[in-house]
Write a protein that holds these residues in place. Structure first.
Motif, PDB file in Angstrom:
ATOM      1  N   TYR A  81       5.854   4.660  -7.717  1.00 20.87           N
ATOM      2  CA  TYR A  81       4.555   4.703  -7.189  1.00 20.87           C
ATOM      3  C   TYR A  81       3.421   5.300  -7.893  1.00 20.87           C
ATOM      4  CZ  TYR A  81       7.799   3.620  -3.281  1.00 20.87           C
ATOM      5  OH  TYR A  81       8.709   3.287  -2.637  1.00 20.87           O
ATOM      6  N   GLN A  88       5.821   1.281   1.627  1.00 24.44           N
ATOM      7  CA  GLN A  88       4.427   1.312   1.450  1.00 24.44           C
ATOM      8  C   GLN A  88       3.855   2.302   2.365  1.00 24.44           C
ATOM      9  OE1 GLN A  88       2.462  -0.366  -0.720  1.00 24.44           O
ATOM     10  NE2 GLN A  88       4.627  -1.196  -1.559  1.00 24.44           N
ATOM     11  N   HIS A 139       2.263   5.882   1.038  1.00 22.91           N
ATOM     12  CA  HIS A 139       0.887   5.825   0.573  1.00 22.91           C
ATOM     13  C   HIS A 139       0.018   6.271   1.810  1.00 22.91           C
ATOM     14  CE1 HIS A 139       2.062   4.456  -3.158  1.00 22.91           C
ATOM     15  NE2 HIS A 139       2.648   3.137  -2.702  1.00 22.91           N
TER      16      HIS A 139
END
Length: 437
Positions: free
Chosen positions: A65, A192, A195
């Motif tokens: 990431y 996700q 994040h």
């Protein structure tokens, strides 16, 4: 700094803006004695293992990431409260059973209670969460609808868009074509959530028992940190694991839905003995029973064939395509560059037989389908996976006499438990219907 709204970003300490009004920051890595703890993914490493030549430290566990080091900070701005009253656009009316469960979910959410919706495949669990989403948005709260599987997210996204046409919604995953922007409705893979930090008062996790989320510490950490301090979780699953049920015991409300929306029972798998299913490519007579099964099923329905590995899938698809040349045969797996296009083509009935791996185990709907599981006794097929695979049949539309066949050469606990669970849910559904009458 508008890009920071609702999402955390990595910024080098030396690059922080002079004006930090409204900006929140925390260290990317925390040093505790001999350990380096990553604030993004929660993993711990020994300092000696993760020291860079520059003498700072990094986290190898979440480097995909973007590399995070002890010189970085994680920054974000608080999300904006944007209340919106919705007139939900349902694809069809909820059944009385669905409406009753939907109402209970809204009450749990309004009372601040997290919940598990234990709902059979094809029961319309997505539609049953719409009113909870609308209740959150009426309060101005941001909502994330997430799943471990990209294919599930791709199927969820248009359904959320259709239900909430006046709301901006974003689909976010590793292969997203659209870059991140702030929205109050987010459909995303569980990956996700790493994040985000305390960004969502409501997070709905579809297929919470699916790989890779099940048992993944990093993804669990990301979920808990993306949830606001007083937020609610909604777990959706047709096959919650014993580990999950133990984890949420006493903390979550559990709501069961044993009925499909059309109120027909789940299809109970048939057992089909194929002695040498692993070597069907070696002798024609060994695969003759399978070819006969394929021909019989394909005469009335689209046939979805699950295989335990990609090489095996490719071999079997080639063999069947050669021997059933009058049928359109294809295959799809996670490594297929045309994966998305093939799944769409299958929905449009452009194939008659489609070989696949576990990527289509859950979260996808095909009409007029029968399912064959080759090597159902393989260790990759857990009880949960077999129940989900069987649940692909008769999910919507008129009944087309779809069948589920477990092809095996050894009985396993997973096969036995899957069939028992399907029968149990059918019995519970019968009692619900009888009580209603």
């Amino acid at each position: 700094m508008d890009m920071l709204f609702g999402k955390q970003y990595l910024i080098d300490k030396t690059q922080l803006p002079e004006d930090q009004q409204g900006l929140y920051c925390r260290a990317g890595l925390v040093i505790e004695g001999s350990l380096v703890i990553c604030q993004r993914c929660g993993e711990r490493h020994r300092k000696s293992d993760v020291q860079l030549p520059s003498q700072c430290y990094y986290c190898p566990s979440c480097s995909r990431y973007g590399r995070i080091t002890s010189e970085d900070v994680l920054c974000w701005q608080e999300h904006r409260l944007q209340p919106m009253a919705h007139q939900i656009v349902f694809p069809g009316p909820l059944t009385p059973f669905q409406k009753a469960l939907s109402d209970r979910l809204v009450k749990h959410y309004q009372a601040g209670r997290s919940m598990l919706v234990w709902s059979v495949t094809g029961s319309g669990k997505t539609e049953m969460i719409f009113e909870t989403i609308a209740a959150a948005r009426k309060k101005g709260e941001r909502v994330a609808i997430v799943s471990p599987r990209i294919d599930v997210c791709r199927e969820l996204y248009p359904r959320i868009q259709q239900a909430f046409p006046n709301e901006d919604c974003l689909l976010l995953h590793g292969d997203s074509e659209e870059p991140y922007r702030y929205t109050n409705l987010l459909v995303a893979t569980t990956h996700q959530l790493l994040h985000f930090y305390q960004s969502f008062p409501l997070i709905i996790v579809d297929e919470v028992d699916a790989f890779p989320y099940e048992g993944d510490r990093q993804l669990h950490y990301g979920l808990q940190h993306a949830l606001s301090e007083t937020g609610c979780l909604v777990y959706l699953s047709a096959t919650p694991s014993d580990r999950l049920l133990k984890e949420i015991k006493g903390r979550f409300e559990i709501e069961k839905m044993p009925l499909r929306f059309h109120q027909r029972p789940l299809i109970v798998p048939q057992l089909c003995w194929i002695e040498r299913w692993r070597q069907l490519d070696q002798r024609k007579k060994w695969r003759r029973p399978l070819i006969n099964i394929m021909r019989r099923l394909a005469e009335k329905n689209f046939v979805l064939v699950f295989c335990p590995s990609i090489p095996y899938m490719e071999r079997m698809a080639a063999l069947v395509a050669n021997e059933l040349s009058d049928y359109i045969v294809s295959s799809v797996s996670s490594k297929d560059p045309q994966r998305e296009e093939k799944v769409l083509a299958a929905r449009q009935q452009q194939f008659q037989i489609l070989f696949t791996t576990m990527i289509l185990e859950r979260g996808v709907t095909f009409e007029s389908v029968s399912v064959v599981v080759l090597g159902a006794n393989h260790s990759i097929y857990t009880k949960s996976a077999l129940v989900q695979i069987a649940g692909r049949v008769d999910r919507k539309g008129a009944f087309h006499h779809g069948e589920v066949l477990f092809c095996y050469n050894q009985m396993t606990t997973a096969i036995r438990q899957a069939i028992t669970e399907i029968k149990h849910m059918n019995q519970l559904a019968e009692r619900w219907l009888a009580d209603e009458m």
